[in-house]
Design an enzyme around this catalytic site. Sequence first.
Site, mmCIF file in Angstrom:
data_model
loop_
_atom_site.group_PDB
_atom_site.id
_atom_site.type_symbol
_atom_site.label_atom_id
_atom_site.label_comp_id
_atom_site.label_asym_id
_atom_site.label_seq_id
_atom_site.Cartn_x
_atom_site.Cartn_y
_atom_site.Cartn_z
ATOM 1 N N LYS A 184 0.962 -1.298 -0.015
ATOM 2 C CA LYS A 184 0.019 0.061 -0.093
ATOM 3 C C LYS A 184 1.077 1.471 -0.071
ATOM 4 O O LYS A 184 0.709 2.189 -0.576
ATOM 5 C CB LYS A 184 -0.929 -0.188 1.381
ATOM 6 C CG LYS A 184 -1.703 -1.104 1.444
ATOM 7 C CD LYS A 184 -2.567 -1.076 2.586
ATOM 8 C CE LYS A 184 -1.986 -1.080 4.006
ATOM 9 N NZ LYS A 184 -1.359 -2.383 4.255
ATOM 10 N N ARG A 234 -9.114 1.343 8.781
ATOM 11 C CA ARG A 234 -8.743 0.164 9.230
ATOM 12 C C ARG A 234 -9.766 -0.645 9.736
ATOM 13 O O ARG A 234 -9.700 -1.925 10.214
ATOM 14 C CB ARG A 234 -7.754 0.111 9.936
ATOM 15 C CG ARG A 234 -6.320 -0.414 9.219
ATOM 16 C CD ARG A 234 -5.143 -0.348 10.316
ATOM 17 N NE ARG A 234 -4.009 -1.015 10.124
ATOM 18 C CZ ARG A 234 -3.199 -0.597 9.368
ATOM 19 N NH1 ARG A 234 -3.153 0.512 9.007
ATOM 20 N NH2 ARG A 234 -1.945 -1.468 9.430
ATOM 21 N N ARG A 247 11.815 -6.359 4.553
ATOM 22 C CA ARG A 247 11.522 -4.781 4.375
ATOM 23 C C ARG A 247 12.706 -4.000 5.393
ATOM 24 O O ARG A 247 13.053 -4.435 6.484
ATOM 25 C CB ARG A 247 10.059 -4.409 4.973
ATOM 26 C CG ARG A 247 10.074 -2.881 4.893
ATOM 27 C CD ARG A 247 8.608 -2.523 4.850
ATOM 28 N NE ARG A 247 7.751 -3.132 6.069
ATOM 29 C CZ ARG A 247 6.820 -2.658 6.254
ATOM 30 N NH1 ARG A 247 5.984 -2.220 5.225
ATOM 31 N NH2 ARG A 247 6.057 -3.291 7.291
ATOM 32 N N ARG A 259 11.654 -2.660 11.223
ATOM 33 C CA ARG A 259 10.702 -2.129 11.991
ATOM 34 C C ARG A 259 10.379 -3.087 13.140
ATOM 35 O O ARG A 259 10.162 -4.349 12.939
ATOM 36 C CB ARG A 259 9.232 -1.829 11.250
ATOM 37 C CG ARG A 259 9.408 -0.371 10.644
ATOM 38 C CD ARG A 259 8.112 -0.185 9.857
ATOM 39 N NE ARG A 259 6.910 -0.972 10.216
ATOM 40 C CZ ARG A 259 5.646 -0.606 9.395
ATOM 41 N NH1 ARG A 259 5.663 -0.003 8.029
ATOM 42 N NH2 ARG A 259 4.763 -1.263 9.606
ATOM 43 N N ARG A 274 -0.412 -9.378 13.130
ATOM 44 C CA ARG A 274 -0.990 -8.119 12.411
ATOM 45 C C ARG A 274 -1.863 -8.893 11.222
ATOM 46 O O ARG A 274 -2.938 -8.049 10.937
ATOM 47 C CB ARG A 274 0.132 -7.368 11.854
ATOM 48 C CG ARG A 274 0.842 -6.489 12.785
ATOM 49 C CD ARG A 274 2.302 -5.932 12.329
ATOM 50 N NE ARG A 274 2.256 -5.066 11.091
ATOM 51 C CZ ARG A 274 2.981 -4.761 10.318
ATOM 52 N NH1 ARG A 274 4.316 -5.312 10.594
ATOM 53 N NH2 ARG A 274 2.918 -4.064 9.201
HETATM 54 P P1 AP5 Z 1 4.916 -1.794 1.699
HETATM 55 O O1 AP5 Z 1 4.804 -0.732 0.485
HETATM 56 O O2 AP5 Z 1 5.758 -0.953 2.758
HETATM 57 O O3 AP5 Z 1 3.716 -2.406 2.438
HETATM 58 P P2 AP5 Z 1 2.166 -1.779 3.327
HETATM 59 O O4 AP5 Z 1 1.236 -2.442 2.755
HETATM 60 O O5 AP5 Z 1 2.352 -0.140 3.129
HETATM 61 O O6 AP5 Z 1 2.950 -2.305 4.459
HETATM 62 P P3 AP5 Z 1 2.770 -1.791 6.073
HETATM 63 O O7 AP5 Z 1 3.408 -2.867 6.971
HETATM 64 O O8 AP5 Z 1 3.503 -0.245 6.010
HETATM 65 O O9 AP5 Z 1 1.346 -1.652 6.233
HETATM 66 P P4 AP5 Z 1 0.606 -1.754 7.532
HETATM 67 O O10 AP5 Z 1 -0.736 -1.673 6.773
HETATM 68 O O11 AP5 Z 1 0.827 -3.064 8.379
HETATM 69 O O12 AP5 Z 1 1.453 -0.942 8.478
HETATM 70 P P5 AP5 Z 1 1.110 0.615 8.822
HETATM 71 O O13 AP5 Z 1 2.458 1.550 8.934
HETATM 72 O O14 AP5 Z 1 0.050 1.337 7.997
HETATM 73 O O15 AP5 Z 1 5.479 -2.978 1.216
HETATM 74 C C1 AP5 Z 1 6.120 -3.859 2.126
HETATM 75 C C2 AP5 Z 1 7.654 -4.556 1.532
HETATM 76 O O16 AP5 Z 1 7.235 -5.178 0.626
HETATM 77 C C3 AP5 Z 1 8.499 -3.686 1.320
HETATM 78 O O17 AP5 Z 1 9.853 -3.917 1.590
HETATM 79 C C4 AP5 Z 1 8.423 -3.250 -0.290
HETATM 80 O O18 AP5 Z 1 9.711 -2.828 -0.792
HETATM 81 C C5 AP5 Z 1 8.071 -4.509 -0.833
HETATM 82 N N1 AP5 Z 1 7.029 -4.587 -1.908
HETATM 83 C C6 AP5 Z 1 6.129 -3.625 -2.329
HETATM 84 N N2 AP5 Z 1 5.415 -4.053 -3.372
HETATM 85 C C7 AP5 Z 1 5.964 -5.019 -3.713
HETATM 86 C C8 AP5 Z 1 5.853 -5.979 -4.986
HETATM 87 N N3 AP5 Z 1 5.118 -5.486 -5.906
HETATM 88 N N4 AP5 Z 1 6.659 -6.932 -5.093
HETATM 89 C C9 AP5 Z 1 7.783 -7.445 -4.321
HETATM 90 N N5 AP5 Z 1 7.939 -6.604 -3.167
HETATM 91 C C10 AP5 Z 1 7.146 -5.610 -2.740
HETATM 92 O O19 AP5 Z 1 0.686 0.547 10.116
HETATM 93 C C11 AP5 Z 1 1.506 0.206 11.325
HETATM 94 C C12 AP5 Z 1 0.802 0.001 12.409
HETATM 95 O O20 AP5 Z 1 0.224 1.375 12.942
HETATM 96 C C13 AP5 Z 1 -0.513 -1.029 12.527
HETATM 97 O O21 AP5 Z 1 -0.210 -2.257 12.833
HETATM 98 C C14 AP5 Z 1 -1.316 -0.236 13.817
HETATM 99 O O22 AP5 Z 1 -0.869 -0.764 14.944
HETATM 100 C C15 AP5 Z 1 -0.992 1.255 13.760
HETATM 101 N N6 AP5 Z 1 -1.915 1.927 12.715
HETATM 102 C C16 AP5 Z 1 -1.908 2.522 11.552
HETATM 103 N N7 AP5 Z 1 -2.730 2.968 10.962
HETATM 104 C C17 AP5 Z 1 -3.900 2.553 11.820
HETATM 105 C C18 AP5 Z 1 -5.143 2.828 11.831
HETATM 106 N N8 AP5 Z 1 -5.866 3.584 10.984
HETATM 107 N N9 AP5 Z 1 -5.967 2.309 12.943
HETATM 108 C C19 AP5 Z 1 -5.476 1.698 14.132
HETATM 109 N N10 AP5 Z 1 -4.084 1.387 14.066
HETATM 110 C C20 AP5 Z 1 -3.367 1.958 12.811
#
Ligand code: AP5
Length: 213
Positions: free
Chosen positions: A13, A88, A127, A160, A171
């Site tokens: 994402k 979410r 990552r 991370r 997660r």
């Molecule tokens: P990446 O693009 O980083 O993936 P992502 O979907 O953004 O993953 P996140 O882990 O950041 O999502 P998340 O939703 O768990 O975390 P968030 O920060 O929002 O890609 C992942 C990896 O794959 C990278 O290394 C990339 O290079 C690689 N990649 C990408 N595309 C690829 C492809 N096509 N092919 C191969 N490799 C690829 O949230 C973290 C925490 O914050 C949550 O767990 C929660 O505790 C809290 N939080 C955040 N938002 C909320 C909310 N709205 N409500 C409640 N808690 C929240």
Amino acid sequence: MKIIMLGAPGAGKGTQAKQIAGKYSIPHISTGDIFRANIKNGTELGKKAKEYMDQGLLVPDELTCDLVVDRIGQDDCKNGFVLDGFPRTIPQAEALTDALNKLGEKMDYAIDVDVPDENIVKRMSGRRACLDCGATYHVVSIPPKKEGICDACGSKLVLRDDDKPETVQKRLDVYHEQTQPLIDYYKEAGILKSVDGTQPMEDVFAEIVKILG
Ligand code: AP5
């Protein structure tokens, strides 16, 4: 253009949202990045969010909704925005819908980046993230030019805390239970689009651009 990125943790994402923001000149709003910046700066919000994030749990809606509603009301969001990691939960989606309704607006697209769980665990362990500028890399598929150093700002890259395998599994469980129902929510709203997130990143982006026009 107002866009929501949906998908499991690690589905890509953030990777796609950054490119969308660049191509369409709209802000990229990542709640995960906002929480991580607060943790790094030692704010009260950061301290509270860390308790949940380190366990792979969602930060409570009451700490999340107002923050996003306030952010999308800022001037740079007038022409749209791309939300990454929000909503979410169904209550978060409802808070977003209500806030936009009050402004006489609505979301245009919810893009689900679909990747099976078995691919996710592999991706997350590789990552590397820059906690200073938010750039992300992958040790195999997108390595930085210099190992362990961010190409964009020169800071140190880290695994991370929540990317450790046991937390990733938690997660994923939380995603299936609390976030996946949003796929039906946005299908019913008529704005859901799905893309195959297992393709190379450029191909995923090309599919998204075809949808957005
Ligand atoms: P990446 O693009 O980083 O993936 P992502 O979907 O953004 O993953 P996140 O882990 O950041 O999502 P998340 O939703 O768990 O975390 P968030 O920060 O929002 O890609 C992942 C990896 O794959 C990278 O290394 C990339 O290079 C690689 N990649 C990408 N595309 C690829 C492809 N096509 N092919 C191969 N490799 C690829 O949230 C973290 C925490 O914050 C949550 O767990 C929660 O505790 C809290 N939080 C955040 N938002 C909320 C909310 N709205 N409500 C409640 N808690 C929240």
